[in-house]
Design a protein around this motif. Structure first.
Motif, PDB file in Angstrom:
ATOM      1  N   GLY A 183       0.732  -1.242  -0.030  1.00  0.00           N
ATOM      2  CA  GLY A 183       0.084  -0.049  -0.069  1.00  0.00           C
ATOM      3  C   GLY A 183       0.924   1.190  -0.016  1.00  0.00           C
ATOM      4  N   TRP A 184       2.341   1.107  -0.343  1.00  0.00           N
ATOM      5  CA  TRP A 184       3.134   2.307  -0.533  1.00  0.00           C
ATOM      6  C   TRP A 184       3.093   3.104   0.916  1.00  0.00           C
ATOM      7  N   ALA A 185       2.942   2.357   1.929  1.00  0.00           N
ATOM      8  CA  ALA A 185       3.152   2.805   3.245  1.00  0.00           C
ATOM      9  C   ALA A 185       3.781   2.125   4.233  1.00  0.00           C
ATOM     10  N   VAL A 186       4.406   2.953   5.261  1.00  0.00           N
ATOM     11  CA  VAL A 186       5.402   2.364   6.346  1.00  0.00           C
ATOM     12  C   VAL A 186       4.767   1.078   6.893  1.00  0.00           C
ATOM     13  N   ASP A 187       3.548   0.999   7.290  1.00  0.00           N
ATOM     14  CA  ASP A 187       2.746   0.042   7.970  1.00  0.00           C
ATOM     15  C   ASP A 187       2.488  -0.932   7.192  1.00  0.00           C
ATOM     16  N   GLY A 188       2.164  -0.813   5.847  1.00  0.00           N
ATOM     17  CA  GLY A 188       1.757  -1.847   5.133  1.00  0.00           C
ATOM     18  C   GLY A 188       3.196  -2.536   4.745  1.00  0.00           C
ATOM     19  N   GLY A 203      18.327  -9.654   0.432  1.00  0.00           N
ATOM     20  CA  GLY A 203      17.989  -8.353  -0.046  1.00  0.00           C
ATOM     21  C   GLY A 203      16.507  -8.290  -0.178  1.00  0.00           C
ATOM     22  N   VAL A 204      16.321  -6.850  -0.132  1.00  0.00           N
ATOM     23  CA  VAL A 204      14.843  -6.515   0.064  1.00  0.00           C
ATOM     24  C   VAL A 204      14.800  -5.324  -0.992  1.00  0.00           C
ATOM     25  N   PHE A 205      14.013  -5.343  -2.141  1.00  0.00           N
ATOM     26  CA  PHE A 205      13.610  -4.263  -2.821  1.00  0.00           C
ATOM     27  C   PHE A 205      12.053  -3.755  -2.720  1.00  0.00           C
ATOM     28  N   CYS A 206      11.829  -2.765  -2.534  1.00  0.00           N
ATOM     29  CA  CYS A 206      10.280  -2.255  -2.480  1.00  0.00           C
ATOM     30  C   CYS A 206      10.087  -0.924  -3.507  1.00  0.00           C
ATOM     31  N   GLU A 207       8.956  -0.965  -3.889  1.00  0.00           N
ATOM     32  CA  GLU A 207       8.520  -0.268  -5.024  1.00  0.00           C
ATOM     33  C   GLU A 207       8.539   1.244  -4.704  1.00  0.00           C
ATOM     34  N   ASN A 208       8.470   1.663  -3.145  1.00  0.00           N
ATOM     35  CA  ASN A 208       8.791   2.808  -2.842  1.00  0.00           C
ATOM     36  C   ASN A 208       9.715   3.039  -1.252  1.00  0.00           C
ATOM     37  N   ASP A 209      10.232   3.958  -1.004  1.00  0.00           N
ATOM     38  CA  ASP A 209      11.028   3.987   0.148  1.00  0.00           C
ATOM     39  C   ASP A 209      10.125   3.954   1.530  1.00  0.00           C
ATOM     40  N   SER A 210       8.858   4.342   1.391  1.00  0.00           N
ATOM     41  CA  SER A 210       8.217   4.233   2.841  1.00  0.00           C
ATOM     42  C   SER A 210       7.961   2.759   3.186  1.00  0.00           C
ATOM     43  N   MET A 211       7.676   2.012   2.225  1.00  0.00           N
ATOM     44  CA  MET A 211       7.380   0.440   2.368  1.00  0.00           C
ATOM     45  C   MET A 211       8.495  -0.201   2.937  1.00  0.00           C
ATOM     46  N   CYS A 212       9.789   0.317   2.398  1.00  0.00           N
ATOM     47  CA  CYS A 212      11.162  -0.348   2.718  1.00  0.00           C
ATOM     48  C   CYS A 212      11.657  -0.069   3.983  1.00  0.00           C
TER      49      CYS A 212
END
Length: 319
Positions: free
Chosen positions: A196-201, A218-227
Motif C-alpha cells: 500500500g505504499w506505506a510504512v505500516d504496509g 536483499g529487499v527491494f520495495c517499490e517505494n521508500d516508505s514500504m522499505c
C-alpha cells in the motif's frame, strides 16, 4: 517515445515563463487537483507549486484534495474549471485514468500538466505536459547496485505497492528484476501481498515474508516508505544483519536513515517531488505564455548511495 528536454531548452523555457508571469497585467489562476494530499510525497509537490507561485503577485493557486476518491477528483477538476482557472496541474497517483476528467479538460481547452502520474490515453488537443521520474530507470539502477553488492548471488524479496495494475510499480519492479536476472544465482521472490505504499504496509508484508523465508539477503520495495517499514520488521525480528534494503524515491526520511552509521538501507533513487512540483509549475506558466513543450518531460532518476545521501538530505523539505 519519450523526448528528453535539453537543459538549455529547459532554462530558456523557465526564464521565458517567469518573465511572462511577472509582466502580465491580468491575474493568472492555476488549479492543482490532488488525488491524495495526505502523503508527504504528494503534499511536497503541492507545496512546491504554491512556493513558486508566491514570487508572482498576479498568480493565484487553488488546490483541492480528493482524499483518494477518484470520483471526488473528477468533481474537483470540474469545480476548478468552473472557477475559471487558466491551467491545471494534476497529481493523480495512483489512478491510471479518469475519462470524465480528461473529457472535461478537453472541452474546457485549458492547458494541463500531469505531475508524477501520466494518465493512460492522454490524447488531448489542448496543450499538455507530463513531469516526473523515470520509474524504469529507478528500478534498474537499484537492481544493478543490489546485484553488485550481493556478489551476483542471493535471495531477494520484492514488495509491491499495489494495486496489480499500478503502472509505476510495474515499471520499477520489472526493471529491477530484469537487472537481477542477468545473474543466474540470484533468486527473486515477489511477496503476494501489497504494502500500500506505506510504512505500516511494508512492515506487515515483511513480517509475513520473514515467517516464510529464512534466507532473505536483499529487499527491494517499490517505494521508500514500504522499505522503511520492512526494515523495521526485520529489526524487530532480530534479522537486520542478514539483509540489505533498496527502494525508490530518495525522500528525506530514507536519506537520513542511509546516513546512519551501520544502516543496511544501501540504495535509493531520485524521485524528487519538490522538483517535480516546481518544474510542473513553470511548465504550465510557460504554456500559458505560449511556449511549446514536448509532452513528456522525464527528470533525473539516478542512483543514490550513502555518500550522495549526505549531499541530498534537506530536513526543510516536506518529503
Amino acid at each position: 517515445m519519450r523526448h528528453q528536454l535539453k537543459s538549455t531548452i529547459v532554462a530558456a523555457t523557465l526564464a521565458f515563463s517567469c518573465a511572462a508571469a511577472g509582466a502580465a497585467d491580468d491575474k493568472i489562476k492555476i488549479g492543482v487537483a490532488n488525488l491524495f494530499y495526505g502523503a508527504p510525497y504528494f503534499a511536497g509537490m503541492d507545496v512546491a507549486v504554491h512556493e513558486e507561485a508566491e514570487v508572482y503577485e498576479n498568480i493565484e493557486v487553488i488546490s483541492t484534495d480528493a482524499g483518494f476518491d477518484a470520483a471526488k477528483m473528477a468533481s474537483d477538476i470540474d469545480d476548478l474549471i468552473a472557477k475559471g482557472v487558466d491551467g491545471l496541474i494534476i497529481s493523480a497517483g495512483p489512478t491510471e485514468t479518469i475519462p470524465s476528467a480528461l473529457l472535461a479538460i478537453e472541452e474546457a481547452g485549458v492547458p494541463v500538466v500531469f505531475v508524477d502520474r501520466l494518465w493512460q490515453n492522454t490524447n488531448l488537443s489542448t496543450p499538455w505536459n507530463w513531469v516526473g521520474a523515470e520509474n524504469d530507470v529507478m528500478g534498474r539502477v537499484i537492481g544493478e547496485h543490489m546485484e553488485k553488492h550481493l556478489g551476483g548471488k542471493g535471495h531477494v524479496l520484492v514488495i509491491k505497492g499495489g494495486p496489480a495494475d499500478n503502472s509505476i510499480g510495474i515499471a520499477r519492479t520489472e526493471a529491477f528484476t530484469e537487472a537481477l536476472n542477468s545473474s543466474p544465482d540470484m533468486k527473486i521472490t515477489v511477496a503476494p501481498g501489497f504494502g500500500g505504499w506505506a510504512v505500516d504496509g511494508g512492515y506487515k508484508v515483511m513480517s509475513d515474508m520473514l515467517a516464510q523465508h529464512a534466507d532473505i539477503d536483499g529487499v527491494f520495495c517499490e517505494n521508500d516508505s514500504m522499505c522503511l517499514g520492512a526494515q523495521k520488521a526485520a529489526q524487530d525480528a532480530d534479522r537486520s544483519g542478514e539483509m540489505v534494503f533498496g527502494a525508490s524515491d530518495a525522500g528525506k526520511d530514507t536519506l537520513r536513515e542511509m546516513m546512519r552509521e551501520g544502516s543496511n538501507f544501501i540504495a535509493t533513487a531520485v524521485n524528487d517531488s519538490d522538483e517535480i512540483g516546481r518544474v510542473g509549475f513553470h511548465h504550465l506558466i510557460g504554456m500559458l505564455a505560449g511556449a511549446e513543450l514536448p509532452n513528456i518531460t522525464p527528470l533525473y532518476s539516478g542512483l543514490v548511495l550513502k555518500d550522495e545521501a549526505v549531499k541530498r538530505y534537506d530536513p526543510s523539505k516536506v518529503f
